[in-house]
Design an enzyme around this catalytic site. Structure first.
Site, mmCIF file in Angstrom:
data_model
loop_
_atom_site.group_PDB
_atom_site.id
_atom_site.type_symbol
_atom_site.label_atom_id
_atom_site.label_comp_id
_atom_site.label_asym_id
_atom_site.label_seq_id
_atom_site.Cartn_x
_atom_site.Cartn_y
_atom_site.Cartn_z
ATOM 1 N N ASP A 13 0.871 -1.170 0.000
ATOM 2 C CA ASP A 13 0.000 0.000 0.000
ATOM 3 C C ASP A 13 0.920 1.236 0.000
ATOM 4 O O ASP A 13 2.112 1.115 0.274
ATOM 5 C CB ASP A 13 -0.869 -0.041 1.269
ATOM 6 C CG ASP A 13 -1.604 1.256 1.510
ATOM 7 O OD1 ASP A 13 -2.269 1.736 0.570
ATOM 8 O OD2 ASP A 13 -1.523 1.795 2.637
ATOM 9 N N ASP A 15 -0.222 5.115 0.884
ATOM 10 C CA ASP A 15 -0.483 6.137 1.902
ATOM 11 C C ASP A 15 -0.541 5.507 3.290
ATOM 12 O O ASP A 15 -1.341 4.615 3.539
ATOM 13 C CB ASP A 15 -1.799 6.858 1.598
ATOM 14 C CG ASP A 15 -1.705 7.598 0.275
ATOM 15 O OD1 ASP A 15 -0.787 8.424 0.145
ATOM 16 O OD2 ASP A 15 -2.528 7.333 -0.629
HETATM 17 C C1 XBP Z 1 -5.382 6.194 0.429
HETATM 18 C C2 XBP Z 1 -6.528 7.010 0.091
HETATM 19 C C3 XBP Z 1 -6.353 8.101 -0.873
HETATM 20 C C4 XBP Z 1 -5.572 9.287 -0.373
HETATM 21 C C5 XBP Z 1 -5.758 10.447 -1.291
HETATM 22 O O1 XBP Z 1 -5.821 4.937 0.943
HETATM 23 O O2 XBP Z 1 -7.621 6.782 0.569
HETATM 24 O O3 XBP Z 1 -7.626 8.547 -1.226
HETATM 25 O O4 XBP Z 1 -6.045 9.687 0.914
HETATM 26 O O5 XBP Z 1 -5.398 10.135 -2.592
HETATM 27 P P1 XBP Z 1 -4.884 3.631 0.867
HETATM 28 P P2 XBP Z 1 -6.265 10.588 -3.866
HETATM 29 O O6 XBP Z 1 -3.654 3.924 1.678
HETATM 30 O O7 XBP Z 1 -5.705 2.554 1.520
HETATM 31 O O8 XBP Z 1 -4.619 3.330 -0.580
HETATM 32 O O9 XBP Z 1 -6.767 11.980 -3.566
HETATM 33 O O10 XBP Z 1 -5.304 10.538 -5.017
HETATM 34 O O11 XBP Z 1 -7.394 9.606 -3.971
HETATM 35 MG MG MG Z 2 -2.933 3.155 3.508
#
Ligand code: XBP
Ligand code: MG
Length: 256
Positions: A13, A15
């Site tokens: 993953d 973020d």
């Molecule tokens: C990450 C997200 C993303 C980011 C923002 O979740 O939910 O939406 O917060 O990115 P994960 P975007 O770590 O579970 O993948 O604005 O590009 O969507």
């Molecule tokens: Mg995440």
């Protein structure tokens, strides 16, 4: 003959897992885009924590409008307006990443290098936008690191974002591998649900916003991937005696 599964790929993953991008990255970029659009909306640290329940930036903006700014529902062509606002947010996020202020979390670079040395494949399964993934990799591991990943599954490539399993199914399909050959590393309950629903074993490294979430079903829950000089803190699951995550500890998890 051994019946052990050999670890063939690690699915990261982005973020919260590769880097702590939410509070001081995405949140700041959303607020900057709101300013540019002349909106008096502001997502503070607490509110953003609540909004993170909804994955995907466009989906999060729509959820916020529905629950906090219903007057904006009257806009003509709301979906296009949200998409434009989100494009502006992505531009801000890319320039924030280019400043290099958001580092990788402990152990991430070390583990990526070790997996490469052992010819274990690397992949990404994320809800965020592809531009954001490449901006983060560029600013932390260098431009060439983008090619170290055999598959990058990001954003709108699948119809349903996490917690649906779609992105993990898509990545496994591209890798031409089964879930039994791979391990996923995640930081959130939504990410865990997504990976479990694709039958993957999941290692959780908790992040600021996710530490109190429910991680039932994870192979292990730890503070971070750890470094020889900076051991991780064990929360639940296997590997109590280890200090940092290596290819062999991931393979143990796969065969627990
Ligand atoms: C990450 C997200 C993303 C980011 C923002 O979740 O939910 O939406 O917060 O990115 P994960 P975007 O770590 O579970 O993948 O604005 O590009 O969507
Ligand atoms: Mg995440």
């Amino acid at each position: 003959m051994s019946t052990q599964n050999k670890l063939q790929a690690v699915l990261f993953d982005v973020d919260g897992t590769l880097a702590d991008t939410e509070q001081d990255g995405h949140r700041i970029a959303f607020n900057a885009a709101f300013d540019q659009f002349g909106l008096d909306w502001h997502w503070d640290i607490d509110l953003y924590g609540k909004l993170l329940q909804v994955t995907g930036g466009k989906e999060r903006i729509r959820h916020y409008i529905e629950n906090y700014q219903p007057a904006a529902l009257d806009k003509n062509d709301l979906s296009t307006w949200i998409a434009d606002l989100h494009k502006t947010k992505t531009k801000y996020f890319e320039s924030l990443m280019a400043t290099g202020k958001i580092p990788l979390r402990p152990g991430v670079a070390r583990l990526i290098h070790e997996l490469r040395q052992q010819q274990i494949k690397l992949a990404i399964a994320t809800t965020t936008t592809m531009e954001n993934v490449t901006a983060l990799l560029k600013s932390t591991l260098g431009e060439e690191s983008i090619a170290w990943f055999d598959v990058i599954g990001a954003g709108d490539i699948v119809p349903q974002k996490k917690p649906a399993p779609d992105i993990y199914h898509w990545v496994l399909n591209q890798l031409e591998m089964t879930a039994q050959q791979c391990i996923a590393i995640e930081d959130s309950e939504n990410g865990l649900k997504s990976a479990l629903a694709a039958n993957l074993s999941v290692l959780i490294t908790v992040s600021g916003y996710t530490q109190r979430q429910d991680f039932s079903g994870a192979a292990a829950v730890i503070s971070d991937l750890g470094e020889p000089s900076q051991p991780y803190t064990h929360i639940t699951g296997l590997m109590k005696d280890q200090n940092w995550i290596s290819a062999s500890s991931l393979e143990q998890m796969l065969n627990r």
